[in-house]
Design a protein around this motif. Structure first.
Motif, mmCIF file in Angstrom:
data_model
loop_
_atom_site.group_PDB
_atom_site.id
_atom_site.type_symbol
_atom_site.label_atom_id
_atom_site.label_comp_id
_atom_site.label_asym_id
_atom_site.label_seq_id
_atom_site.Cartn_x
_atom_site.Cartn_y
_atom_site.Cartn_z
ATOM 1 N N GLY A 1 4.099 67.344 28.470
ATOM 2 C CA GLY A 1 4.638 68.186 27.406
ATOM 3 C C GLY A 1 5.257 69.478 27.857
ATOM 4 O O GLY A 1 5.539 70.349 27.042
ATOM 5 N N LEU A 2 5.488 69.636 29.169
ATOM 6 C CA LEU A 2 6.141 70.839 29.689
ATOM 7 C C LEU A 2 7.415 70.426 30.426
ATOM 8 O O LEU A 2 7.426 70.298 31.653
ATOM 9 N N PRO A 3 8.508 70.209 29.703
ATOM 10 C CA PRO A 3 9.758 69.839 30.376
ATOM 11 C C PRO A 3 10.366 71.028 31.100
ATOM 12 O O PRO A 3 10.397 72.144 30.586
ATOM 13 N N LEU A 4 10.844 70.797 32.310
ATOM 14 C CA LEU A 4 11.558 71.808 33.077
ATOM 15 C C LEU A 4 13.038 71.496 32.966
ATOM 16 O O LEU A 4 13.487 70.420 33.356
ATOM 17 N N LEU A 5 13.787 72.426 32.415
ATOM 18 C CA LEU A 5 15.186 72.199 32.066
ATOM 19 C C LEU A 5 16.092 72.664 33.205
ATOM 20 O O LEU A 5 16.075 73.826 33.596
ATOM 21 N N LEU A 6 16.871 71.726 33.729
ATOM 22 C CA LEU A 6 17.779 71.992 34.843
ATOM 23 C C LEU A 6 19.221 71.933 34.371
ATOM 24 O O LEU A 6 19.519 71.329 33.335
ATOM 25 N N PRO A 7 20.136 72.541 35.118
ATOM 26 C CA PRO A 7 21.556 72.408 34.761
ATOM 27 C C PRO A 7 21.984 70.944 34.780
ATOM 28 O O PRO A 7 21.370 70.100 35.434
ATOM 29 N N ALA A 8 23.024 70.634 34.040
ATOM 30 C CA ALA A 8 23.505 69.263 33.936
ATOM 31 C C ALA A 8 23.805 68.698 35.313
ATOM 32 O O ALA A 8 24.508 69.324 36.122
ATOM 33 N N GLY A 9 23.252 67.528 35.598
ATOM 34 C CA GLY A 9 23.491 66.859 36.866
ATOM 35 C C GLY A 9 22.591 67.285 37.998
ATOM 36 O O GLY A 9 22.586 66.646 39.057
ATOM 37 N N ALA A 10 21.806 68.355 37.818
ATOM 38 C CA ALA A 10 20.940 68.844 38.892
ATOM 39 C C ALA A 10 19.652 68.025 38.960
ATOM 40 O O ALA A 10 19.172 67.511 37.949
ATOM 41 N N GLN A 11 19.115 67.880 40.151
ATOM 42 C CA GLN A 11 17.874 67.158 40.383
ATOM 43 C C GLN A 11 16.762 68.148 40.723
ATOM 44 O O GLN A 11 17.028 69.229 41.274
ATOM 45 N N PRO A 12 15.509 67.815 40.406
ATOM 46 C CA PRO A 12 14.394 68.707 40.776
ATOM 47 C C PRO A 12 14.382 68.981 42.277
ATOM 48 O O PRO A 12 14.565 68.071 43.081
ATOM 49 N N ASN A 13 14.161 70.246 42.631
ATOM 50 C CA ASN A 13 14.154 70.628 44.040
ATOM 51 C C ASN A 13 13.049 71.652 44.268
ATOM 52 O O ASN A 13 12.257 71.953 43.368
ATOM 53 N N LEU A 14 13.007 72.192 45.482
ATOM 54 C CA LEU A 14 11.918 73.097 45.843
ATOM 55 C C LEU A 14 11.933 74.396 45.049
ATOM 56 O O LEU A 14 10.909 75.079 44.955
#
Length: 775
Positions: free
Chosen positions: A422-435
């Motif tokens: 229930g805690l979504p981390l919102l990234l810019p469009a097209g970005a993948q999770p990173n360090l």
């Protein structure tokens, strides 16, 4: 005779036909002119869990109501209303012919209107469908009254009166009048108050108690006398009620939780939206926010949320510092806004890594410069600290150890676990999770963060926020109960393992702070025995606030909120939830640098630490491939009788293992702990087959602890530096910030006095560092 019977039958047919036609006309009229019961934009009110109004939303005519049912109104009021207004309400069909005749006779005798003879049903008809005071208007009122009796029950008609009767100004309904005039729920009315509110709708403007107290008192006494003369109330009770003066404070409209109330309108279509908020706490929080306003930078705002983690009810919600201050964008609800969370996600990665067996609370981590592609994270305090335990790294909120653990755990897995809980981390469009996730490199909402922190009090399960009392209690797993318990104890400064007899069962306040890049957001999340407290400060437009960071800007406010929540009686203190140690958590002793238990006297135990252990797991020290290669920290060596390293096939060669510290930690270690001192020298008579140890990295040009003074007349100091040792590229850092240099030599130019930490790193992860002072 037969003709008479035929005539009588014909007349009966005509009568039946006429009645049928009349009935058809009535039905048609009812269809053509239905009761106006549905409002296009009805008045609505948002209330707390106990019914206290928080914010009202008027209808298109500016009228506001507080909807009530018969059960939510004092029986005293109902008795006074029916006995004074319409004694035969429960028996008549909507119109009382005796009352109409009596009123007409009184009006004729007096030559003016003395009594209207209207029943409560007729009054409701007039309220639903206002009409002029003419003969045609009276017929229309009678028709509406009959319609009401036809379609609705007596209880429904009375409920309509309770919610539509005028009480002066923009108030309609006994609920709104009770809260505004008396400051209490209509179920709590006294005899005097019940009589007062029963008579007000007769002349709401002329009898308004906040303007015409004497008139209102005289009208109230008239009702009281009627109740005594009819034997409904005791004479002694009426006498006492008459002695009560009618005195009211100025009208107070409900003005609490405006942003929360606006949000709740979209979640419910009810006229009265019941929420989980606590009006008393909400008022205290809003007053605290206004008092805090003067401490904020211009255009800055704040947000506060309080959640009872035992049942996940939201008890307080302050979305902005002052709803009336447009210079601070105060109509933007910062609890629901997407902001960079800074470091507040670090407890989750450490808990997840423990569950995966990567680390334990005393694991040796490396607060040293890191380079992953173009990503070079630093610490908030602009320096590096070398060897650090997981618990201390979390308490001090160091960045590099968290990045090290996240890299081992996996950014995508970390983001997926949080989203599932229930805690979504919102990234810019097209970005993948990173360090960068662990340092605030993705957006999150304060409400989601506060909910996620409930996992540390709910045995690893994240509860979903409950905004209304009938919302179900839902939760999703995130951590094991043991990992959640350990992290909570660390955040509460109870990382040191203690016997159960000395361990506090009611956990003190646990705090985690966060600061986003560029000082745009300051966070503090607190967890006490019952509540999760979330604090955010910053500018809603996202511009930086110089000098703003979590510990200085948000923690003081969090402490004040915690003090409000802790100001309770001893009885309440005794009911606080306990948090006993789970069976999966035990005590253990491990050694650095290996990270595991070793027997007493083992020379590889360079530092012994007590710690909590999850399921008895003792994972070895976490290493990264590019730092240590395939060798790791365990060096198998063969020694002769003199203690020198020899080849395995040499006479009297005995195999042993030497555990060394991770190579990047060398600059922070005493000389006796560095590899040159820990690994025995090679024998000259029977040398080992390979002596391929990296040449040490040496920083020349400045010594440790040097005090440098500028030359007279010079504003700048130039320091020629050389990093000698192993081959390859060098990376230079000053106070944790990367410098634009990658060669062996570098000239450092400084013009500002202060303390500095200079650091250089090579390709194999070796680090050389020096601290100095410029005056």
């Amino acid at each position: 005779m037969r003709g008479l019977r035929l005539m009588r039958a014909r007349w009966l047919w005509w009568l039946a036909g006429a009645l049928l036609i009349l009935w058809g006309m009535v039905v048609a009229a009812d269809r053509l002119w239905p009761l106006p019961l549905q409002e296009v934009n009805p008045a609505r009110v948002v209330v707390d869990e106990n019914g206290t109004p928080l914010w009202r939303f008027a209808d298109q005519e500016g009228i506001w109501r507080y909807p009530v049912t018969l059960e939510e109104v004092s029986p005293r009021y109902l008795e006074a209303l029916i006995q004074y207004e319409d004694r035969w309400f429960w028996e008549h069909p909507g119109v009382n012919p005796f009352s109409v005749l009596r009123a007409a006779w009184q009006d004729l005798r007096a030559g003016k209107v003395i009594s209207g003879g209207s029943t409560l049903t007729m009054q409701v008809a007039r309220l639903l469908d206002p009409h002029p005071r003419t003969l045609g208007g009276k017929v229309r009122q009678l028709w509406r009254a009959l319609q009401l009796e036809w379609h609705l029950s007596k209880r429904e008609i009375l409920t309509l009166y309770l919610n539509r009767a005028p009480f002066g100004g923009t108030l309609q309904g006994v609920g709104a009048a009770s809260w505004v005039y008396l400051g209490k729920a209509p179920a709590q009315l006294s005899y005097s108050e019940a009589a007062l509110l029963a008579v007000l709708p007769q002349a709401p403007s002329r009898l308004r108690p906040d303007r015409w107290a004497q008139r209102a008192e005289a009208a109230r006494n008239k009702v009281l006398d009627r109740m005594a003369s009819q034997g409904v109330w005791e004479v002694s009770q009426v006498r006492e009620s008459r002695e009560e003066p009618v005195w009211l404070a100025p009208r107070q409209m409900p003005q609490l939780a405006p942003l929360f109330s606006r949000m709740m309108l979209g979640k419910s279509r009810d006229s009265k939206v019941v929420t989980t908020l606590d009006a008393t706490l909400q008022r205290q929080l809003e007053e605290l926010a206004l008092n805090w306003k003067s401490r904020l930078a211009p255009r800055s705002s704040l947000a506060m949320i309080v959640v009872d983690h035992t049942d996940m009810k939201v008890r307080g919600w302050v979305g902005s510092v002052d709803i009336h201050d447009d210079t601070r964008f105060s109509h933007v609800d910062m609890i629901s806004a997407i902001r960079s969370p800074g470091s507040v996600l670090k407890p989750f990665i450490y808990g997840m890594a423990m569950d995966d067996g990567l680390i334990h609370p005393a694991s040796l981590l490396q607060d040293v410069p890191r380079r992953t592609g173009d990503y070079r994270p630093g610490n908030f305090d602009s320096g590096f600290h070398g060897p650090i335990g997981m618990s201390e790294a979390l308490v001090r909120s160091l960045n590099l150890p968290a990045v090290q653990v996240l890299e081992a755990y996996g950014p995508k897995k970390f983001a997926g676990m949080l989203r599932n809980a229930g805690l979504p981390l919102l990234l810019p469009a097209g970005a993948q999770p990173n360090l960068s996730l662990i340092l605030g490199g993705a957006g999150a909402r304060l409400e989601d963060i506060a909910a996620a922190y409930s996992a540390f009090a709910r045995h690893g399960n994240v509860g979903k926020l409950r905004l209304q009392p009938n919302d179900p209690l839902l939760e999703r797993p995130l951590l094991s109960p043991g990992a959640a318990w350990i992290i909570r104890r660390i955040l509460a400064n109870e990382a040191q393992p203690l016997p159960d007899s000395a361990l506090t069962q009611v956990v003190p306040l646990a705090i985690k702070t966060g600061t986003s890049y560029g000082y745009r957001d300051a966070w503090a999340i607190g967890l006490n025995a019952r509540y999760v407290i979330g604090i955010w400060t910053g500018r809603p437009d996202g511009t930086p606030v110089a000098g703003q960071f979590g510990f200085a800007s948000a923690v003081p406010l969090l402490n004040q909120v915690n003090n409000l929540l802790q100001s309770r009686s001893a009885v309440d203190e005794a009911r606080l939830p306990r948090d006993p140690r789970p069976a999966s958590v035990g005590r253990g002793v491990i050694c650095w640098p290996g990270g595991q238990s070793l027997p007493q006297g083992d020379t590889n135990c360079r530092r012994r630490l007590s710690t909590w252990l999850l399921d008895g797991s003792q994972p070895p020290t976490l290493l990264l491939p590019e730092q240590e290669g395939i060798r790791g920290l365990r060096f198998p060596v063969w020694l002769d009788n003199a203690g020198q390293r020899v080849a395995p096939d040499c006479p009297v060669a005995k195999e042993t293992t030497v555990e060394v510290w991770p190579l990047p930690l060398e600059p922070w270690l005493p000389q006796a702990e560095r590899r040159a001192a820990r690994i025995p020298p090679a024998s000259q008579t029977c040398p080992p087959l390979s002596q391929a140890f990296p040449a040490p990295l040496i920083l020349s040009g400045i010594r440790e602890g040097a005090v440098i003074r500028r030359l007279p007349g010079e504003s700048q100091v130039s320091l020629p530096l050389v990093a000698s040792g192993s081959d390859g590229v060098r990376w230079w850092f000053l106070n944790g910030e990367p410098l634009n240099a990658e060669g062996r030599a570098y000239t450092l130019r400084l013009d500002r006095a202060g303390e500095y930490q200079l650091l250089v790193m090579d390709e194999v992860g070796q680090v050389a560092t020096v601290n100095f002072l410029l005056q």
